[in-house]
Design a protein around this motif. Structure first.
Motif, PDB file in Angstrom:
ATOM      1  N   ALA A 530       6.252 -12.180  -2.138  1.00 50.27           N
ATOM      2  CA  ALA A 530       5.001 -12.828  -1.777  1.00 50.27           C
ATOM      3  C   ALA A 530       4.358 -12.190  -0.549  1.00 50.27           C
ATOM      4  O   ALA A 530       3.149 -11.971  -0.506  1.00 50.27           O
ATOM      5  N   SER A 531       5.176 -11.889   0.473  1.00 50.81           N
ATOM      6  CA  SER A 531       4.631 -11.284   1.694  1.00 50.81           C
ATOM      7  C   SER A 531       4.002  -9.934   1.409  1.00 50.81           C
ATOM      8  O   SER A 531       2.919  -9.607   1.905  1.00 50.81           O
ATOM      9  N   LYS A 532       4.668  -9.143   0.573  1.00 49.30           N
ATOM     10  CA  LYS A 532       4.128  -7.830   0.221  1.00 49.30           C
ATOM     11  C   LYS A 532       2.815  -7.983  -0.532  1.00 49.30           C
ATOM     12  O   LYS A 532       1.857  -7.246  -0.311  1.00 49.30           O
ATOM     13  N   SER A 533       2.749  -8.969  -1.438  1.00 47.37           N
ATOM     14  CA  SER A 533       1.523  -9.209  -2.187  1.00 47.37           C
ATOM     15  C   SER A 533       0.400  -9.657  -1.266  1.00 47.37           C
ATOM     16  O   SER A 533      -0.747  -9.220  -1.390  1.00 47.37           O
ATOM     17  N   LYS A 581     -12.316   3.115   0.924  1.00 47.50           N
ATOM     18  CA  LYS A 581     -11.164   3.753   0.289  1.00 47.50           C
ATOM     19  C   LYS A 581     -11.055   3.184  -1.119  1.00 47.50           C
ATOM     20  O   LYS A 581     -11.021   1.965  -1.288  1.00 47.50           O
ATOM     21  N   PRO A 582     -11.005   4.039  -2.142  1.00 46.94           N
ATOM     22  CA  PRO A 582     -10.956   3.540  -3.526  1.00 46.94           C
ATOM     23  C   PRO A 582      -9.758   2.616  -3.747  1.00 46.94           C
ATOM     24  O   PRO A 582      -8.669   2.849  -3.231  1.00 46.94           O
ATOM     25  N   ILE A 583      -9.983   1.576  -4.531  1.00 50.53           N
ATOM     26  CA  ILE A 583      -8.959   0.559  -4.795  1.00 50.53           C
ATOM     27  C   ILE A 583      -8.745   0.441  -6.298  1.00 50.53           C
ATOM     28  O   ILE A 583      -9.698   0.367  -7.068  1.00 50.53           O
ATOM     29  N   VAL A 584      -7.465   0.435  -6.711  1.00 42.57           N
ATOM     30  CA  VAL A 584      -7.092   0.150  -8.095  1.00 42.57           C
ATOM     31  C   VAL A 584      -6.550  -1.273  -8.140  1.00 42.57           C
ATOM     32  O   VAL A 584      -5.601  -1.605  -7.439  1.00 42.57           O
ATOM     33  N   HIS A 585      -7.178  -2.121  -8.934  1.00 41.54           N
ATOM     34  CA  HIS A 585      -6.815  -3.544  -8.959  1.00 41.54           C
ATOM     35  C   HIS A 585      -5.441  -3.780  -9.558  1.00 41.54           C
ATOM     36  O   HIS A 585      -4.649  -4.563  -9.051  1.00 41.54           O
ATOM     37  N   CYS A 586      -5.122  -3.128 -10.675  1.00 47.73           N
ATOM     38  CA  CYS A 586      -3.801  -3.147 -11.310  1.00 47.73           C
ATOM     39  C   CYS A 586      -3.472  -4.422 -12.095  1.00 47.73           C
ATOM     40  O   CYS A 586      -2.405  -4.507 -12.688  1.00 47.73           O
ATOM     41  N   ASP A 605      -7.684 -11.992  -6.904  1.00 47.57           N
ATOM     42  CA  ASP A 605      -6.236 -11.719  -6.908  1.00 47.57           C
ATOM     43  C   ASP A 605      -5.947 -10.227  -6.747  1.00 47.57           C
ATOM     44  O   ASP A 605      -5.761  -9.490  -7.711  1.00 47.57           O
ATOM     45  N   PHE A 606      -5.885  -9.781  -5.496  1.00 49.30           N
ATOM     46  CA  PHE A 606      -5.602  -8.376  -5.194  1.00 49.30           C
ATOM     47  C   PHE A 606      -4.174  -8.189  -4.700  1.00 49.30           C
ATOM     48  O   PHE A 606      -3.866  -7.243  -3.980  1.00 49.30           O
ATOM     49  N   GLY A 607      -3.278  -9.106  -5.131  1.00 45.16           N
ATOM     50  CA  GLY A 607      -1.896  -9.035  -4.667  1.00 45.16           C
ATOM     51  C   GLY A 607      -1.143  -7.819  -5.150  1.00 45.16           C
ATOM     52  O   GLY A 607      -0.129  -7.440  -4.574  1.00 45.16           O
ATOM     53  N   LEU A 608      -1.604  -7.183  -6.252  1.00 44.59           N
ATOM     54  CA  LEU A 608      -0.928  -6.002  -6.788  1.00 44.59           C
ATOM     55  C   LEU A 608      -1.779  -4.743  -6.631  1.00 44.59           C
ATOM     56  O   LEU A 608      -1.440  -3.696  -7.177  1.00 44.59           O
ATOM     57  N   ALA A 609      -2.888  -4.865  -5.895  1.00 41.90           N
ATOM     58  CA  ALA A 609      -3.820  -3.741  -5.767  1.00 41.90           C
ATOM     59  C   ALA A 609      -3.199  -2.592  -4.996  1.00 41.90           C
ATOM     60  O   ALA A 609      -2.308  -2.776  -4.160  1.00 41.90           O
ATOM     61  N   ARG A 610      -3.662  -1.384  -5.278  1.00 44.90           N
ATOM     62  CA  ARG A 610      -3.214  -0.178  -4.586  1.00 44.90           C
ATOM     63  C   ARG A 610      -4.423   0.554  -4.029  1.00 44.90           C
ATOM     64  O   ARG A 610      -5.441   0.716  -4.719  1.00 44.90           O
ATOM     65  N   ILE A 611      -4.345   0.985  -2.786  1.00 45.28           N
ATOM     66  CA  ILE A 611      -5.425   1.737  -2.146  1.00 45.28           C
ATOM     67  C   ILE A 611      -5.123   3.218  -2.260  1.00 45.28           C
ATOM     68  O   ILE A 611      -4.039   3.679  -1.904  1.00 45.28           O
ATOM     69  N   ILE A 612      -6.088   3.970  -2.771  1.00 51.02           N
ATOM     70  CA  ILE A 612      -5.943   5.421  -2.864  1.00 51.02           C
ATOM     71  C   ILE A 612      -6.518   6.004  -1.580  1.00 51.02           C
ATOM     72  O   ILE A 612      -7.729   6.050  -1.386  1.00 51.02           O
ATOM     73  N   SER A 641       4.065   5.969 -15.282  1.00 50.59           N
ATOM     74  CA  SER A 641       3.001   6.835 -14.803  1.00 50.59           C
ATOM     75  C   SER A 641       2.425   6.310 -13.497  1.00 50.59           C
ATOM     76  O   SER A 641       2.638   5.165 -13.098  1.00 50.59           O
ATOM     77  N   GLU A 642       1.639   7.162 -12.827  1.00 47.42           N
ATOM     78  CA  GLU A 642       1.009   6.778 -11.590  1.00 47.42           C
ATOM     79  C   GLU A 642      -0.092   5.754 -11.847  1.00 47.42           C
ATOM     80  O   GLU A 642      -0.686   5.695 -12.910  1.00 47.42           O
ATOM     81  N   VAL A 643      -0.361   4.955 -10.814  1.00 42.02           N
ATOM     82  CA  VAL A 643      -1.465   4.011 -10.884  1.00 42.02           C
ATOM     83  C   VAL A 643      -2.777   4.781 -10.806  1.00 42.02           C
ATOM     84  O   VAL A 643      -2.967   5.613  -9.918  1.00 42.02           O
ATOM     85  N   THR A 644      -3.716   4.530 -11.742  1.00 38.01           N
ATOM     86  CA  THR A 644      -4.993   5.237 -11.767  1.00 38.01           C
ATOM     87  C   THR A 644      -6.103   4.253 -12.098  1.00 38.01           C
ATOM     88  O   THR A 644      -5.861   3.153 -12.593  1.00 38.01           O
ATOM     89  N   VAL A 645      -7.363   4.690 -11.847  1.00 34.62           N
ATOM     90  CA  VAL A 645      -8.504   3.855 -12.193  1.00 34.62           C
ATOM     91  C   VAL A 645      -8.607   3.688 -13.704  1.00 34.62           C
ATOM     92  O   VAL A 645      -9.122   2.691 -14.197  1.00 34.62           O
ATOM     93  N   GLN A 646      -8.099   4.686 -14.461  1.00 32.52           N
ATOM     94  CA  GLN A 646      -8.143   4.572 -15.922  1.00 32.52           C
ATOM     95  C   GLN A 646      -7.341   3.376 -16.415  1.00 32.52           C
ATOM     96  O   GLN A 646      -7.656   2.783 -17.443  1.00 32.52           O
ATOM     97  N   GLY A 647      -6.273   3.020 -15.670  1.00 35.36           N
ATOM     98  CA  GLY A 647      -5.487   1.845 -16.047  1.00 35.36           C
ATOM     99  C   GLY A 647      -6.315   0.573 -15.977  1.00 35.36           C
ATOM    100  O   GLY A 647      -6.223  -0.301 -16.830  1.00 35.36           O
ATOM    101  N   ASP A 648      -7.164   0.452 -14.908  1.00 37.22           N
ATOM    102  CA  ASP A 648      -8.056  -0.699 -14.814  1.00 37.22           C
ATOM    103  C   ASP A 648      -9.067  -0.716 -15.952  1.00 37.22           C
ATOM    104  O   ASP A 648      -9.416  -1.772 -16.484  1.00 37.22           O
TER     105      ASP A 648
END
Length: 716
Positions: A530-533, A581-586, A605-612, A641-648
């Motif tokens: 939870a803290s990480k999210s 900074k671009p963000i992937v929601h995930c 809900d950006f708890g799983l988001a990744r900043i590129i 695979s790596e997290v990418t905008v294509q995944g969103d």
């Protein structure tokens, strides 16, 4: 007392050269007694044990310089046969006993317990029998005890509890019984405890948690708790070694099991495939497993994802795999599988992603594969041969990978394969497929103009709107007290819950000061992630300045679902390309889309988001796809695979299909090969076979255009 004559029963007369004290005489007598019990010395190591030299110079003996007493007895790996003589307990200055990898048998002498200076005792890889002596507790300085691979029985003596300096305890491959004793919790200095392959049963004691220094724990191959009520078990990314316990087969309620990225060896136990409840994931990748993939794998009829990649598995891919009728993701890459790509895969109509790369597969690519509704197919680094199709999925280079197959030819030009030999008489003649390609190319060109116009319109619209959003942004982040939040949600009443996630709840509320409608996310800090999210969501939110994400002014549309789809698309376009900074929601899915009173959509809900943060893309954990939402997650995430905008974008596509069809991707309707993609295609008007082929090609080309647009925008 030079020249003392020493005697021992049944021994020849020995002159104790240069002995100067009674202590030395005691050590000599003890060593001679040890020698007398050794019946076979294949390396002749004990030939030096005679009166021609001082006993401190005998092979395997180390003495103290001050007292000239024996401090180390090291006869390891000498092939010695015999028993261990009890007078070893008379070597009062002994600090280390190293007798591993020999053929000693009989009991371990209880006289060893008299050695109060003993720090290391290694008797591993012998044939010692009987019980472990309880008086080892007298050796208060003992820090390392290795007795692996013997024939010891009984239970661990509780008298070991006072040995507070014990740091390494290894008792593997014996016949110890009963449970793991709770007294081990008193060994607070314990760093390493290995008890694999014994007859321990019962439960793992809670007291073991008091061993704060413990770094390595090996308990495999015992009869410890069956965990029959366990639903999810994550053992990935540890340093687990040994074989996979067959007792996993008793966990009949498991829906997910990950033991990937460890150091496991041996073969895959057949019992693993008796867990019929497995429906989400079985991941045993990145280990050192050998042998074949057992035919029992076909029993997992409800399994969604199977990953056995990066092991040393061999043999042919078992035909029984066709029994996994619910399988959507299959990853067998980086093994030593051989033979053909099996024909039975044609029955797995629900499959979305297949990775067979880096194996020893041969012959041609089956023609049935072109009819698959796959989103990812990797056949690279094999020994495949023949012509690659240009139809179906093979018309889309973004999802098919066939490089490093030296005997392959043909295919679409984007695959970079050499041309196949063309027979005379076929030259200068346009085939039906080529004619269709020309028609499709023209159609796609028109579609491309439309798509580009859509993006330009969105960019122009955003540019105008952003100029007037400055004042709005300055008031976006309000500071609210806990009291205000309590009043807004009626004390966080359950009647105000509008969503539930992995780490907490989302409540609706109305701020009393101005009547503003708000959504409040409350994290459950008892959850270990939870803290990480929470930190990830805060980090993402500080970079977001988009109305479809943070706040949104009211607007109206004549068709509600289209307006919602445009809102979500605008939010994603902003996150991917216009944030600082671009963000992937995930985790794009319906429950993470909030609607206000005028049906304006907001992405939450950006708890799983990744900043590129730069040109390099962030690495994702290999199980990143599975730990998100099944059905909405891009299939390549299941492959690590790596997290990418294509995944969103993929998740957004599933969201739109669900909005238009009213069917979730996990609907019970989608069985026997039918999925949401195919279901949507059936809504198209009746078509001839040629029209259906053209439509499929158009859809594939549009998919390619989408990926190209995303790539171009990513470089802007």
């Amino acid at each position: 007392m030079q020249g003392i004559i020493c005697s021992y029963p049944a021994m020849r007369t020995l002159t104790c050269a240069t002995s100067t004290s009674a202590g030395n005489v005691t050590d000599v007598l003890a060593l001679i007694a040890i020698k007398s019990k050794i019946s076979n010395d294949p390396q002749g190591i004990l030939k030096s044990w005679n009166d021609s030299i001082h006993f401190c110079w005998w092979a395997g003996i180390t003495c103290s310089h001050r007292r000239h007493g024996v401090t180390i007895l090291d006869l390891s790996s000498r092939g010695l046969v015999g028993s261990l003589s009890p007078p070893i307990g008379n070597l009062s200055f002994l600090r280390e006993i190293r007798l591993s990898n020999n053929r000693f048998h009989g009991d371990i002498p209880h006289e060893i317990g008299r050695l109060c200076r003993l720090q290391l005792l290694n008797l591993s890889y012998n044939s010692f029998e009987g019980k472990l002596q309880s008086n080892l507790s007298c050796s208060n300085n003992l820090s390392i005890l290795h007795i692996d691979d013997n024939r010891l029985i009984g239970k661990l003596p509780v008298e070991l509890a006072p040995v507070s300096k014990l740091t390494y305890l290894s008792i593997r491959d014996n016949h110890f019984i009963e449970g793991i004793p709770p007294f081990l919790g008193n060994l607070t200095s314990l760093i390493y405890f290995a008890a694999r392959s014994n007859n321990f049963g019962g439960r793992i004691p809670d007291a073991l948690g008091r061993c704060r220094s413990l770094r390595n724990l090996g308990l495999g191959g015992n009869n410890l708790p069956n965990l029959t009520l366990l639903i999810e078990l994550y053992l990935d990314y540890n340093k687990l070694n040994g074989s996979i316990p067959s007792s996993f087969g008793n966990c009949q309620n498991l829906i997910l099991l990950t033991i990937n990225d460890n150091e496991l060896s041996g073969s895959i136990p057949k019992e693993l495939f008796n867990i019929y409840s497995l429906c989400v994931l079985l991941n045993i990748s990145h280990n050192h497993l050998v042998g074949s993939l057992p035919s029992e794998v076909g029993k997992l009829t409800n399994l969604n994802t199977l990953d056995v990649s990066e092991n040393n598995l061999s043999g042919e891919i078992p035909s029984s795999l066709s029994g996994c009728t619910s399988l959507e993701i299959l990853n067998l890459e980086k093994n030593q599988f051989q033979g053909n790509i099996p024909p039975f895969l044609s029955f797995m109509r629900g499959i979305r992603a297949i990775d067979l790369s880096c194996n020893n597969l041969t012959t041609k690519i089956p023609q049935y594969m072109e009819k698959f509704a796959l989103e990812y197919l990797n056949l690279s680094f094999n020994n495949l041969e023949g012509e690659v199709s240009t139809k179906g999925i093979f018309a889309n280079e973004s999802i098919v990978f066939v490089e490093r197959n030296k005997k392959l030819c043909g295919g679409i030009t984007e695959l970079g394969l050499p041309r196949c030999n063309i027979k005379q008489g076929e030259k200068g003649k346009l085939s039906l497929v080529e004619i269709i390609k020309i028609v499709v190319s023209v159609t796609c060109a028109i579609a491309g103009v439309i798509v580009v116009s859509f993006f330009l319109f969105g960019w122009y619209k955003r540019k105008n709107e952003d100029q007037s959003s400055g004042s709005l942004l300055r008031e976006s982040f309000r500071q609210l007290s806990n009291e205000a939040l309590l009043k807004a949600t009626d004390g966080f009443s359950s009647s105000n819950v509008i969503g539930k996630g992995s780490f907490g709840f989302v409540y609706k509320g109305v701020l009393q000061e101005d009547g503003t409608n708000v959504a409040i996310k409350v994290h459950d800090l008892k959850h270990r992630r939870a803290s990480k999210s929470f930190n990830a969501e805060c980090q993402a939110s500080r970079n977001i300045r988009d109305r479809n994400v943070a706040r949104h002014s009211p607007k109206s549309y004549s068709f509600t679902r289209i307006s919602i789809a445009i809102d979500v698309a605008s939010a994603l376009d902003y996150l991917h390309h216009y944030c600082w900074k671009p963000i992937v929601h995930c985790d794009i899915k319906p429950s993470n889309i909030l609607l206000n009173n005028d049906m304006t959509a907001r992405v939450g809900d950006f708890g799983l988001a990744r900043i590129i943060s730069g040109p390099r893309k962030p690495k994702a954990r290999r199980s990143v796809g599975v730990r998100r939402t099944i059905g909405y997650t891009a299939p390549e995430y299941g492959m690590g695979s790596e997290v990418t905008v294509q995944g969103d974008v993929y998740s957004y596509g599933i969201l739109v299909l669900e909005m238009m069809t009213g069917k979730r991707p996990t609907d019970s309707l989608f069985e026997g090969g039918l999925n949401l993609h195919n279901y949507a295609k059936t809504a198209l008007p009746d078509q001839s076979p040629q029209d259906r082929m053209t439509t499929s090609a158009v859809l594939n080309e549009l998919h390619l255009i989408r990926n190209n647009l995303l790539r171009n925008q990513a470089h802007r």
